[in-house]
Design an enzyme around this catalytic site. Structure first.
Site, mmCIF file in Angstrom:
data_model
loop_
_atom_site.group_PDB
_atom_site.id
_atom_site.type_symbol
_atom_site.label_atom_id
_atom_site.label_comp_id
_atom_site.label_asym_id
_atom_site.label_seq_id
_atom_site.Cartn_x
_atom_site.Cartn_y
_atom_site.Cartn_z
ATOM 1 N N GLU A 15 0.826 -1.212 0.000
ATOM 2 C CA GLU A 15 0.000 0.000 0.000
ATOM 3 C C GLU A 15 0.856 1.256 0.000
ATOM 4 O O GLU A 15 1.535 1.542 0.989
ATOM 5 C CB GLU A 15 -0.902 -0.007 1.244
ATOM 6 C CG GLU A 15 -1.806 1.212 1.338
ATOM 7 C CD GLU A 15 -2.783 1.131 2.496
ATOM 8 O OE1 GLU A 15 -2.538 0.340 3.435
ATOM 9 O OE2 GLU A 15 -3.776 1.867 2.467
ATOM 10 N N GLU A 32 2.856 9.668 6.341
ATOM 11 C CA GLU A 32 2.977 8.329 6.946
ATOM 12 C C GLU A 32 4.202 7.553 6.481
ATOM 13 O O GLU A 32 4.621 6.610 7.131
ATOM 14 C CB GLU A 32 1.714 7.518 6.681
ATOM 15 C CG GLU A 32 0.493 8.160 7.318
ATOM 16 C CD GLU A 32 -0.744 7.287 7.259
ATOM 17 O OE1 GLU A 32 -0.627 6.058 7.370
ATOM 18 O OE2 GLU A 32 -1.834 7.855 7.090
ATOM 19 N N HIS A 45 -5.295 8.139 0.738
ATOM 20 C CA HIS A 45 -3.904 8.506 0.439
ATOM 21 C C HIS A 45 -3.805 9.090 -0.965
ATOM 22 O O HIS A 45 -3.063 10.048 -1.200
ATOM 23 C CB HIS A 45 -2.987 7.277 0.547
ATOM 24 C CG HIS A 45 -2.947 6.677 1.918
ATOM 25 N ND1 HIS A 45 -2.605 7.395 3.038
ATOM 26 C CD2 HIS A 45 -3.196 5.416 2.355
ATOM 27 C CE1 HIS A 45 -2.663 6.610 4.098
ATOM 28 N NE2 HIS A 45 -3.020 5.397 3.714
ATOM 29 N N HIS A 82 -9.019 0.655 -0.812
ATOM 30 C CA HIS A 82 -9.613 1.206 0.409
ATOM 31 C C HIS A 82 -10.528 2.339 0.001
ATOM 32 O O HIS A 82 -10.099 3.304 -0.631
ATOM 33 C CB HIS A 82 -8.516 1.663 1.391
ATOM 34 C CG HIS A 82 -7.981 0.524 2.214
ATOM 35 N ND1 HIS A 82 -6.769 0.577 2.869
ATOM 36 C CD2 HIS A 82 -8.523 -0.691 2.491
ATOM 37 C CE1 HIS A 82 -6.599 -0.586 3.519
ATOM 38 N NE2 HIS A 82 -7.639 -1.353 3.292
ATOM 39 N N ASP A 97 -5.501 3.105 -1.758
ATOM 40 C CA ASP A 97 -6.333 3.708 -0.718
ATOM 41 C C ASP A 97 -6.724 5.105 -1.202
ATOM 42 O O ASP A 97 -5.865 5.976 -1.377
ATOM 43 C CB ASP A 97 -5.521 3.749 0.588
ATOM 44 C CG ASP A 97 -6.300 4.305 1.765
ATOM 45 O OD1 ASP A 97 -7.120 5.233 1.575
ATOM 46 O OD2 ASP A 97 -6.065 3.841 2.903
ATOM 47 N N ARG A 99 -11.251 10.966 4.907
ATOM 48 C CA ARG A 99 -11.208 9.626 5.487
ATOM 49 C C ARG A 99 -12.523 9.240 6.165
ATOM 50 O O ARG A 99 -12.568 8.353 7.023
ATOM 51 C CB ARG A 99 -10.020 9.448 6.447
ATOM 52 C CG ARG A 99 -9.399 8.071 6.281
ATOM 53 C CD ARG A 99 -8.091 7.849 6.948
ATOM 54 N NE ARG A 99 -7.402 6.772 6.240
ATOM 55 C CZ ARG A 99 -6.238 6.266 6.578
ATOM 56 N NH1 ARG A 99 -5.599 6.724 7.626
ATOM 57 N NH2 ARG A 99 -5.679 5.307 5.866
ATOM 58 N N GLU A 142 -12.012 1.484 4.844
ATOM 59 C CA GLU A 142 -11.039 1.774 5.903
ATOM 60 C C GLU A 142 -11.193 3.265 6.212
ATOM 61 O O GLU A 142 -10.507 4.114 5.663
ATOM 62 C CB GLU A 142 -9.614 1.451 5.445
ATOM 63 C CG GLU A 142 -8.641 1.541 6.603
ATOM 64 C CD GLU A 142 -7.199 1.523 6.158
ATOM 65 O OE1 GLU A 142 -6.462 0.652 6.611
ATOM 66 O OE2 GLU A 142 -6.816 2.398 5.353
HETATM 67 C C1 LER Z 1 -3.442 1.275 6.217
HETATM 68 O O1 LER Z 1 -4.282 0.624 5.293
HETATM 69 C C2 LER Z 1 -3.377 2.714 5.956
HETATM 70 O O2 LER Z 1 -4.014 3.210 5.072
HETATM 71 C C3 LER Z 1 -2.499 3.534 6.783
HETATM 72 O O3 LER Z 1 -2.876 4.882 6.681
HETATM 73 C C4 LER Z 1 -2.431 3.146 8.200
HETATM 74 O O4 LER Z 1 -3.584 3.560 8.860
HETATM 75 MN MN MN Z 2 -5.333 2.074 3.740
#
Ligand code: LER
Ligand code: MN
Length: 277
Positions: free
Chosen positions: A155, A161, A191, A214, A188, A220, A249
């Protein structure tokens, strides 16, 4: 495989406040996920040993659910393990932790996710060195997942992060340096909203490398509670013939029930009713 909706379940007390809809208790989580209409759960355990595999299998069967994927985030959050730690013993522990998740999830036909356990570069560790260690880890673990006939999910995370790989393009280029072809991307949307110029375009370029999604809005929260335009993303996923899970998520806001039901409303609007299993 059709596109199916999944919802996240965290079993990690230290991750409280994180982007997980359901918490703590698998029997209740499975009952609620099924009642909301999800086809699968995505589980984040402190360690797979804490889960009774037989009991989980029974629960999934009882509620007509599947295991979509299993996260390794607790390896970082609880144990501070990463694939790019300068200490070789700790990198080995990271391999072991991820390996245990691969083995457990693989028994359910589900992939493990490597997100925050990718770590970061800095201090005495150069970016090239960190990427070399990441490559070594993925080349070790990808075949382990392959033996269980599941992919391993990598990912890309946003800049707050990790400082390794943020975009689909950079991640696809990195995957092409691996020996294993069994690592797929987890895209995701949260992100991607931060890092991609064009989320739909990135998904199209990701193409066959996209192995999991995600499903999160810009803030989020559940899709529909932020400002990400969903239409072009849905078209892109259809055009690349994505088949797999779209997993919420997301933060349980304004509350977990609303986050889950809003996700399912958005899923049905985008993709129609979840296909029967
Ligand atoms: C994990 O899937 C993720 O997206 C990270 O931001 C950890 O939270
Ligand atoms: Mn994620």
């Amino acid at each position: 495989m059709p596109i199916l909706p999944a919802v996240t379940v965290s079993l990690v007390p230290q991750a409280r406040g994180g982007p997980f809809v359901l918490w703590d208790d698998l029997p209740t989580a499975c009952a609620r996920a099924a009642a909301m209409g999800f086809a699968a759960i995505e589980v984040f355990p402190s360690h797979p040993d804490e889960i009774d595999g037989h009991a989980l299998r029974e629960l999934l069967k009882k509620h007509g659910l599947r295991l979509a994927a299993m996260g390794t985030g607790a390896g970082w959050v609880v144990r501070k393990l990463s694939l790019t730690d300068p200490d070789p013993h700790l990198r080995m522990h990271a391999w072991d932790f991820i390996g245990a998740v691969i083995d457990f999830a693989g028994g359910f036909g589900a992939p493990a996710i490597i997100g925050s356990m990718q770590g970061r570069w800095g201090g005495a560790v150069t970016r090239d060195q960190a990427l070399a260690w990441l490559k070594e880890g993925l080349d070790q673990l990808g075949p382990r997942a392959h033996a269980l006939e599941v992919p391993l999910l990598f990912e890309p995370l946003n800049r707050y992060e990790t400082n390794l790989l943020h975009t689909v393009d950079d991640s696809v280029a990195f995957l092409s340096t691996l020996q294993t072809t069994n690592v797929k991307l987890l895209c995701d949307l949260f992100h991607m909203n931060i890092e991609e110029a064009d989320i739909a375009g990135a998904l199209r370029r990701g193409g066959r490398h996209v192995g999991h999604v995600h499903f999160a809005d810009s803030n989020r929260r559940a899709i529909g509670l932020g400002h990400t335009p969903v239409g072009p993303i849905v078209s892109a996923l259809r055009d690349i013939q994505y088949g797999g899970f779209i997993s919420a998520e997301i933060l349980p806001l304004p509350d977990d029930e609303t986050a889950g039901t809003q996700t399912m409303r958005a899923f049905r609007e985008a993709f129609g009713p979840p296909a029967q299993q």
